[in-house]
Write an enzyme that holds these catalytic residues in place. Structure first.
Site, PDB file in Angstrom:
ATOM      1  N   ASP A  57      -8.890  44.018  65.333  1.00  0.00           N
ATOM      2  CA  ASP A  57      -9.475  42.974  66.178  1.00  0.00           C
ATOM      3  C   ASP A  57     -10.960  42.733  65.903  1.00  0.00           C
ATOM      4  O   ASP A  57     -11.615  42.032  66.656  1.00  0.00           O
ATOM      5  CB  ASP A  57      -9.222  43.261  67.667  1.00  0.00           C
ATOM      6  N   ASP A  71     -11.333  50.025  65.679  1.00  0.00           N
ATOM      7  CA  ASP A  71     -10.968  48.913  66.571  1.00  0.00           C
ATOM      8  C   ASP A  71     -12.276  48.280  67.075  1.00  0.00           C
ATOM      9  O   ASP A  71     -13.282  48.967  67.232  1.00  0.00           O
ATOM     10  CB  ASP A  71     -10.156  49.477  67.744  1.00  0.00           C
ATOM     11  N   HIS A 111      -7.881  53.388  74.743  1.00  0.00           N
ATOM     12  CA  HIS A 111      -8.646  53.224  75.993  1.00  0.00           C
ATOM     13  C   HIS A 111      -8.121  54.126  77.110  1.00  0.00           C
ATOM     14  O   HIS A 111      -8.742  54.233  78.161  1.00  0.00           O
ATOM     15  CB  HIS A 111      -8.564  51.771  76.492  1.00  0.00           C
TER      16      HIS A 111
HETATM   17 ZN    ZN Z   1      -9.359  46.563  70.523  1.00  0.00          ZN
END
Ligand code: ZN
Length: 368
Positions: A267, A179, A142
Protein backbone atom coordinates in the site's frame (compact mmCIF):
# COMPACT_ATOMS: atom_id res chain seq x y z
CA UNK A 1 15.00 -25.82 -3.19
CA UNK A 2 11.88 -23.99 -4.22
CA UNK A 3 10.02 -20.96 -2.92
CA UNK A 4 6.94 -21.81 -0.88
CA UNK A 5 3.68 -19.97 -1.56
CA UNK A 6 1.12 -20.46 1.20
CA UNK A 7 -2.48 -19.60 0.39
CA UNK A 8 -5.96 -20.86 1.16
CA UNK A 9 -9.24 -20.22 -0.64
CA UNK A 10 -11.01 -19.58 2.67
CA UNK A 11 -8.94 -16.43 3.20
CA UNK A 12 -10.64 -14.93 0.14
CA UNK A 13 -14.01 -15.54 1.77
CA UNK A 14 -13.41 -13.22 4.73
CA UNK A 15 -16.16 -10.53 4.71
CA UNK A 16 -15.64 -6.85 5.32
CA UNK A 17 -18.90 -5.27 6.52
CA UNK A 18 -21.14 -2.61 5.07
CA UNK A 19 -18.72 0.15 4.14
CA UNK A 20 -18.00 2.48 1.23
CA UNK A 21 -14.22 2.77 1.39
CA UNK A 22 -13.48 3.62 5.07
CA UNK A 23 -16.95 5.10 5.70
CA UNK A 24 -19.86 3.13 7.13
CA UNK A 25 -22.77 3.16 4.73
CA UNK A 26 -25.69 5.29 5.89
CA UNK A 27 -26.89 8.88 5.86
CA UNK A 28 -25.36 10.44 2.76
CA UNK A 29 -22.85 7.62 2.22
CA UNK A 30 -24.45 5.57 -0.54
CA UNK A 31 -23.95 1.80 -0.51
CA UNK A 32 -21.61 0.58 -3.24
CA UNK A 33 -22.38 -2.19 -5.69
CA UNK A 34 -19.13 -3.90 -4.78
CA UNK A 35 -19.22 -2.53 -1.25
CA UNK A 36 -17.18 -3.25 1.80
CA UNK A 37 -13.94 -2.08 3.30
CA UNK A 38 -10.95 -1.46 1.02
CA UNK A 39 -9.48 -4.66 2.47
CA UNK A 40 -11.31 -6.74 -0.15
CA UNK A 41 -10.50 -10.22 -1.43
CA UNK A 42 -9.84 -8.94 -4.95
CA UNK A 43 -6.32 -7.58 -4.49
CA UNK A 44 -5.26 -10.93 -3.04
CA UNK A 45 -7.22 -13.15 -5.41
CA UNK A 46 -5.96 -11.27 -8.46
CA UNK A 47 -2.39 -11.55 -7.13
CA UNK A 48 -2.73 -15.33 -6.99
CA UNK A 49 -4.51 -15.37 -10.37
CA UNK A 50 -1.66 -13.45 -12.00
CA UNK A 51 0.83 -16.03 -10.71
CA UNK A 52 -1.32 -18.67 -12.40
CA UNK A 53 -1.71 -16.70 -15.65
CA UNK A 54 2.04 -16.22 -16.15
CA UNK A 55 2.86 -19.75 -15.02
CA UNK A 56 5.01 -18.59 -12.11
CA UNK A 57 2.85 -20.53 -9.67
CA UNK A 58 4.01 -23.69 -11.48
CA UNK A 59 7.54 -22.96 -10.29
CA UNK A 60 6.51 -22.34 -6.68
CA UNK A 61 5.67 -24.88 -3.98
CA UNK A 62 1.98 -23.88 -3.76
CA UNK A 63 0.34 -25.13 -0.59
CA UNK A 64 -2.01 -24.42 2.29
CA UNK A 65 -1.27 -25.07 5.96
CA UNK A 66 -3.15 -26.08 9.07
CA UNK A 67 -5.09 -23.30 10.75
CA UNK A 68 -3.45 -21.89 13.87
CA UNK A 69 -4.52 -23.90 16.92
CA UNK A 70 -6.03 -22.34 20.03
CA UNK A 71 -2.69 -23.01 21.72
CA UNK A 72 -0.91 -21.08 18.97
CA UNK A 73 -3.28 -18.11 19.37
CA UNK A 74 -3.03 -18.11 23.17
CA UNK A 75 0.72 -17.47 23.03
CA UNK A 76 -0.11 -13.94 21.81
CA UNK A 77 -3.78 -13.22 22.55
CA UNK A 78 -5.64 -13.48 25.89
CA UNK A 79 -8.42 -16.06 26.15
CA UNK A 80 -10.95 -13.29 26.86
CA UNK A 81 -10.35 -11.74 23.44
CA UNK A 82 -10.41 -15.07 21.58
CA UNK A 83 -13.65 -16.08 23.32
CA UNK A 84 -15.32 -12.78 22.41
CA UNK A 85 -14.15 -13.02 18.78
CA UNK A 86 -15.28 -16.65 18.45
CA UNK A 87 -18.71 -15.92 19.99
CA UNK A 88 -19.35 -13.04 17.56
CA UNK A 89 -18.14 -15.14 14.65
CA UNK A 90 -20.45 -18.03 15.61
CA UNK A 91 -23.34 -15.58 15.89
CA UNK A 92 -22.86 -14.45 12.26
CA UNK A 93 -20.11 -11.85 12.50
CA UNK A 94 -19.94 -8.17 13.34
CA UNK A 95 -17.38 -5.50 14.08
CA UNK A 96 -15.00 -6.16 16.97
CA UNK A 97 -12.55 -3.26 16.72
CA UNK A 98 -11.76 -0.19 14.64
CA UNK A 99 -12.52 -1.20 11.03
CA UNK A 100 -12.44 -4.89 12.00
CA UNK A 101 -15.58 -6.36 10.44
CA UNK A 102 -16.07 -10.00 9.67
CA UNK A 103 -18.81 -12.35 8.62
CA UNK A 104 -19.86 -15.86 9.66
CA UNK A 105 -16.81 -18.05 10.24
CA UNK A 106 -14.56 -15.02 10.53
CA UNK A 107 -12.73 -16.54 13.51
CA UNK A 108 -11.85 -19.72 11.64
CA UNK A 109 -10.73 -17.74 8.58
CA UNK A 110 -8.49 -15.52 10.73
CA UNK A 111 -7.00 -18.62 12.37
CA UNK A 112 -6.35 -19.99 8.86
CA UNK A 113 -4.63 -16.73 7.91
CA UNK A 114 -2.33 -17.05 10.94
CA UNK A 115 -1.81 -20.72 10.13
CA UNK A 116 -0.45 -19.82 6.70
CA UNK A 117 2.15 -17.58 8.35
CA UNK A 118 3.06 -20.38 10.78
CA UNK A 119 3.34 -22.82 7.87
CA UNK A 120 5.56 -20.50 5.85
CA UNK A 121 7.91 -19.75 8.75
CA UNK A 122 8.17 -23.39 9.82
CA UNK A 123 8.86 -24.54 6.25
CA UNK A 124 11.74 -22.09 5.93
CA UNK A 125 13.20 -22.85 9.35
CA UNK A 126 13.00 -26.62 8.73
CA UNK A 127 14.66 -26.19 5.33
CA UNK A 128 11.69 -27.59 3.37
CA UNK A 129 11.75 -24.54 1.09
CA UNK A 130 14.35 -21.90 0.29
CA UNK A 131 12.09 -19.00 1.28
CA UNK A 132 8.34 -18.51 1.49
CA UNK A 133 5.43 -16.13 0.93
CA UNK A 134 2.26 -16.34 3.02
CA UNK A 135 -0.81 -14.80 1.36
CA UNK A 136 -2.45 -14.22 4.72
CA UNK A 137 -5.87 -12.53 4.88
CA UNK A 138 -7.08 -10.95 7.12
CA UNK A 139 -3.79 -9.13 7.75
CA UNK A 140 -2.18 -8.93 11.19
CA UNK A 141 0.34 -6.16 11.86
CA UNK A 142 -2.02 -3.68 13.58
CA UNK A 143 -3.52 -6.26 15.93
CA UNK A 144 -2.63 -5.90 19.63
CA UNK A 145 -3.01 -8.87 21.99
CA UNK A 146 -6.48 -7.75 23.14
CA UNK A 147 -7.30 -4.99 20.70
CA UNK A 148 -7.89 -5.71 17.00
CA UNK A 149 -7.71 -2.73 14.68
CA UNK A 150 -7.16 -1.68 11.07
CA UNK A 151 -8.61 -4.83 9.42
CA UNK A 152 -6.29 -6.98 11.61
CA UNK A 153 -8.01 -9.58 13.78
CA UNK A 154 -5.09 -11.79 14.84
CA UNK A 155 -1.39 -10.91 14.99
CA UNK A 156 -0.29 -13.32 12.26
CA UNK A 157 3.47 -12.69 12.36
CA UNK A 158 3.74 -12.63 16.16
CA UNK A 159 1.72 -15.87 16.32
CA UNK A 160 4.07 -17.48 13.79
CA UNK A 161 7.18 -16.29 15.65
CA UNK A 162 5.91 -17.65 18.97
CA UNK A 163 4.90 -20.97 17.40
CA UNK A 164 8.38 -21.36 15.88
CA UNK A 165 10.02 -20.45 19.18
CA UNK A 166 7.84 -22.91 21.08
CA UNK A 167 8.83 -25.63 18.60
CA UNK A 168 12.50 -24.81 19.22
CA UNK A 169 13.01 -23.75 15.60
CA UNK A 170 14.43 -20.28 16.25
CA UNK A 171 15.59 -17.96 19.00
CA UNK A 172 16.32 -14.72 17.16
CA UNK A 173 14.06 -13.13 14.58
CA UNK A 174 13.96 -9.83 12.72
CA UNK A 175 10.66 -8.45 11.41
CA UNK A 176 10.83 -5.78 8.71
CA UNK A 177 7.48 -4.10 8.01
CA UNK A 178 7.27 -2.13 4.75
CA UNK A 179 3.50 -1.77 4.71
CA UNK A 180 2.69 1.94 4.32
CA UNK A 181 1.08 1.94 7.77
CA UNK A 182 2.91 1.57 11.07
CA UNK A 183 3.28 -2.02 12.28
CA UNK A 184 2.05 -0.98 15.71
CA UNK A 185 0.72 -4.37 16.79
CA UNK A 186 3.94 -6.25 16.06
CA UNK A 187 5.85 -3.42 17.73
CA UNK A 188 3.71 -3.55 20.88
CA UNK A 189 3.93 -7.32 21.25
CA UNK A 190 7.73 -7.35 21.12
CA UNK A 191 8.44 -3.86 22.50
CA UNK A 192 10.20 -5.03 25.66
CA UNK A 193 12.09 -7.95 24.11
CA UNK A 194 15.54 -8.23 22.57
CA UNK A 195 14.95 -11.59 20.87
CA UNK A 196 12.76 -10.06 18.16
CA UNK A 197 13.96 -6.96 16.32
CA UNK A 198 11.08 -4.99 14.83
CA UNK A 199 11.62 -2.39 12.09
CA UNK A 200 8.79 -0.45 10.44
CA UNK A 201 9.07 1.86 7.42
CA UNK A 202 5.83 3.79 7.03
CA UNK A 203 4.16 7.00 5.97
CA UNK A 204 4.40 9.35 8.91
CA UNK A 205 1.21 9.56 10.96
CA UNK A 206 -1.00 7.82 8.43
CA UNK A 207 -2.39 4.94 10.54
CA UNK A 208 -2.58 4.66 13.45
CA UNK A 209 -2.12 8.34 14.27
CA UNK A 210 0.46 9.33 16.87
CA UNK A 211 2.40 6.05 16.76
CA UNK A 212 5.50 4.95 14.86
CA UNK A 213 7.77 7.79 15.90
CA UNK A 214 11.50 7.52 15.23
CA UNK A 215 12.08 8.09 18.96
CA UNK A 216 10.17 4.91 19.90
CA UNK A 217 12.99 2.36 20.11
CA UNK A 218 11.73 -0.24 22.58
CA UNK A 219 11.88 -0.41 26.36
CA UNK A 220 13.46 -2.44 29.15
CA UNK A 221 15.25 -5.45 27.70
CA UNK A 222 13.87 -4.38 24.32
CA UNK A 223 15.51 -0.95 24.38
CA UNK A 224 17.13 -0.46 20.97
CA UNK A 225 15.33 -3.44 19.40
CA UNK A 226 12.48 -1.51 17.82
CA UNK A 227 13.06 0.92 14.99
CA UNK A 228 10.55 3.19 13.27
CA UNK A 229 11.35 5.01 10.05
CA UNK A 230 8.50 7.43 9.35
CA UNK A 231 8.68 8.97 5.87
CA UNK A 232 6.87 12.05 4.57
CA UNK A 233 3.95 11.61 2.19
CA UNK A 234 5.11 11.38 -1.40
CA UNK A 235 8.33 9.48 -0.78
CA UNK A 236 8.87 6.94 -3.53
CA UNK A 237 11.20 4.52 -5.23
CA UNK A 238 14.52 6.30 -4.61
CA UNK A 239 13.67 7.08 -1.00
CA UNK A 240 12.65 3.53 -0.16
CA UNK A 241 15.82 2.06 -1.64
CA UNK A 242 17.93 4.66 0.15
CA UNK A 243 16.25 3.94 3.50
CA UNK A 244 16.88 0.24 3.00
CA UNK A 245 20.52 0.72 2.08
CA UNK A 246 21.40 3.39 4.64
CA UNK A 247 19.41 2.29 7.70
CA UNK A 248 17.46 -0.96 7.48
CA UNK A 249 20.07 -3.32 6.06
CA UNK A 250 22.87 -2.13 8.41
CA UNK A 251 20.54 -2.50 11.41
CA UNK A 252 19.45 -6.01 10.37
CA UNK A 253 23.05 -7.01 9.69
CA UNK A 254 24.16 -5.81 13.12
CA UNK A 255 21.33 -7.78 14.75
CA UNK A 256 22.28 -11.09 13.07
CA UNK A 257 18.84 -12.74 13.08
CA UNK A 258 18.33 -16.43 12.27
CA UNK A 259 15.48 -15.53 9.92
CA UNK A 260 14.06 -12.34 8.41
CA UNK A 261 10.29 -11.93 8.22
CA UNK A 262 8.88 -9.16 6.03
CA UNK A 263 5.45 -7.74 6.84
CA UNK A 264 4.74 -7.26 3.16
CA UNK A 265 2.15 -4.61 2.43
CA UNK A 266 1.79 -3.19 -1.07
CA UNK A 267 0.00 0.00 0.00
CA UNK A 268 2.98 2.34 -0.39
CA UNK A 269 2.35 2.45 -4.14
CA UNK A 270 1.60 5.53 -6.15
CA UNK A 271 -1.96 4.34 -6.82
CA UNK A 272 -3.02 3.01 -3.41
CA UNK A 273 -6.21 4.47 -1.92
CA UNK A 274 -4.99 4.19 1.70
CA UNK A 275 -1.49 5.62 1.34
CA UNK A 276 0.09 8.73 -0.13
CA UNK A 277 3.45 7.34 -1.18
CA UNK A 278 5.01 6.81 -4.60
CA UNK A 279 6.50 3.32 -4.64
CA UNK A 280 6.04 1.17 -7.75
CA UNK A 281 6.15 -2.55 -8.48
CA UNK A 282 9.84 -2.08 -9.26
CA UNK A 283 10.39 -0.68 -5.77
CA UNK A 284 9.14 -3.91 -4.17
CA UNK A 285 11.17 -6.00 -6.55
CA UNK A 286 14.34 -4.10 -5.70
CA UNK A 287 13.68 -4.12 -1.93
CA UNK A 288 13.15 -7.87 -2.15
CA UNK A 289 16.46 -8.19 -3.95
CA UNK A 290 18.15 -6.13 -1.21
CA UNK A 291 16.73 -8.13 1.67
CA UNK A 292 17.45 -11.46 -0.07
CA UNK A 293 21.10 -10.51 -0.57
CA UNK A 294 21.36 -9.67 3.12
CA UNK A 295 19.57 -12.88 4.15
CA UNK A 296 21.99 -14.90 1.97
CA UNK A 297 24.83 -13.17 3.78
CA UNK A 298 23.71 -13.47 7.39
CA UNK A 299 21.07 -16.22 7.77
CA UNK A 300 21.48 -18.77 4.95
CA UNK A 301 18.83 -16.98 2.88
CA UNK A 302 16.05 -17.65 5.39
CA UNK A 303 13.34 -15.16 4.39
CA UNK A 304 9.58 -15.24 4.93
CA UNK A 305 7.10 -12.69 3.61
CA UNK A 306 3.69 -12.38 5.21
CA UNK A 307 1.07 -10.39 3.30
CA UNK A 308 -0.37 -7.31 5.02
CA UNK A 309 -2.09 -4.37 3.26
CA UNK A 310 -2.29 -3.22 -0.35
CA UNK A 311 -5.61 -1.96 -1.68
CA UNK A 312 -5.23 -1.32 -5.38
CA UNK A 313 -6.93 -4.31 -6.90
CA UNK A 314 -5.19 -3.71 -10.22
CA UNK A 315 -1.67 -2.97 -9.01
CA UNK A 316 -1.10 -5.26 -6.01
CA UNK A 317 -0.90 -8.34 -8.31
CA UNK A 318 2.02 -6.84 -10.24
CA UNK A 319 3.84 -5.83 -7.04
CA UNK A 320 3.35 -9.33 -5.65
CA UNK A 321 4.42 -11.02 -8.85
CA UNK A 322 7.63 -8.99 -8.86
CA UNK A 323 8.41 -10.06 -5.30
CA UNK A 324 7.85 -13.74 -6.15
CA UNK A 325 9.99 -13.43 -9.30
CA UNK A 326 12.84 -12.29 -7.08
CA UNK A 327 12.26 -14.80 -4.29
CA UNK A 328 12.13 -17.74 -6.69
CA UNK A 329 14.79 -16.51 -9.14
CA UNK A 330 12.37 -17.27 -11.97
CA UNK A 331 12.68 -15.87 -15.47
CA UNK A 332 8.91 -15.56 -15.77
CA UNK A 333 7.93 -11.92 -15.57
CA UNK A 334 4.75 -9.85 -15.45
CA UNK A 335 5.82 -6.46 -16.82
CA UNK A 336 4.41 -3.55 -14.84
CA UNK A 337 1.59 -2.12 -17.01
CA UNK A 338 1.85 1.22 -15.19
CA UNK A 339 5.59 1.72 -15.40
CA UNK A 340 5.40 4.03 -18.40
CA UNK A 341 2.93 6.27 -16.58
CA UNK A 342 5.14 6.84 -13.57
CA UNK A 343 8.80 6.31 -14.40
CA UNK A 344 9.56 9.93 -15.23
CA UNK A 345 7.64 11.54 -12.41
CA UNK A 346 9.81 10.85 -9.39
CA UNK A 347 13.52 11.59 -9.67
CA UNK A 348 14.63 14.90 -8.28
CA UNK A 349 11.31 16.03 -6.86
CA UNK A 350 11.57 18.15 -3.72
CA UNK A 351 10.11 15.58 -1.33
CA UNK A 352 12.65 12.97 -2.49
CA UNK A 353 15.54 15.32 -1.63
CA UNK A 354 13.91 16.09 1.72
CA UNK A 355 13.90 12.39 2.55
CA UNK A 356 17.65 12.14 1.90
CA UNK A 357 18.26 14.83 4.54
CA UNK A 358 16.03 13.01 7.00
CA UNK A 359 17.85 9.74 6.40
CA UNK A 360 21.22 11.33 7.17
CA UNK A 361 19.84 12.64 10.47
CA UNK A 362 18.44 9.22 11.38
CA UNK A 363 21.77 7.55 10.62
CA UNK A 364 23.52 10.01 12.91
CA UNK A 365 21.01 9.42 15.70
CA UNK A 366 21.44 5.64 15.40
CA UNK A 367 25.24 5.82 15.17
CA UNK A 368 25.27 4.09 11.79
ZN1 ZN B 1 -1.24 -0.93 5.42
Amino acid sequence: MRTGFFWDESCFWHGGGNYASMMPVGGLVQPMVNGGLPESPESKRRFKNLLDMTGLSGELAMQSADAASTQDLLRVHPKSYLDQFKAMSDAGGGEIGLRCSFGPGGYEIAAQSSGLAIGALNAVLKGDVRNAYSLSRPPGHHCMPDEPMGFCLLANIAIAVEAARAAGLTKRVAVLDWDVHHGNGTEAIFYDRADVLTVSIHQENNFPVDTGRFEDRGQGAGEGFNLNIPLPAGAGHASYLEVMEAIVLPRLRAYQPEVIIVACGFDATIIDPLGRMSATAETFKRMTHQVMALADDICDGRLVMVHEGGYSEVYVPFCGHGVLEQMSGSNITAPDPMAALYEKRQPGQAHQRFVSGEIAQMRDALGL
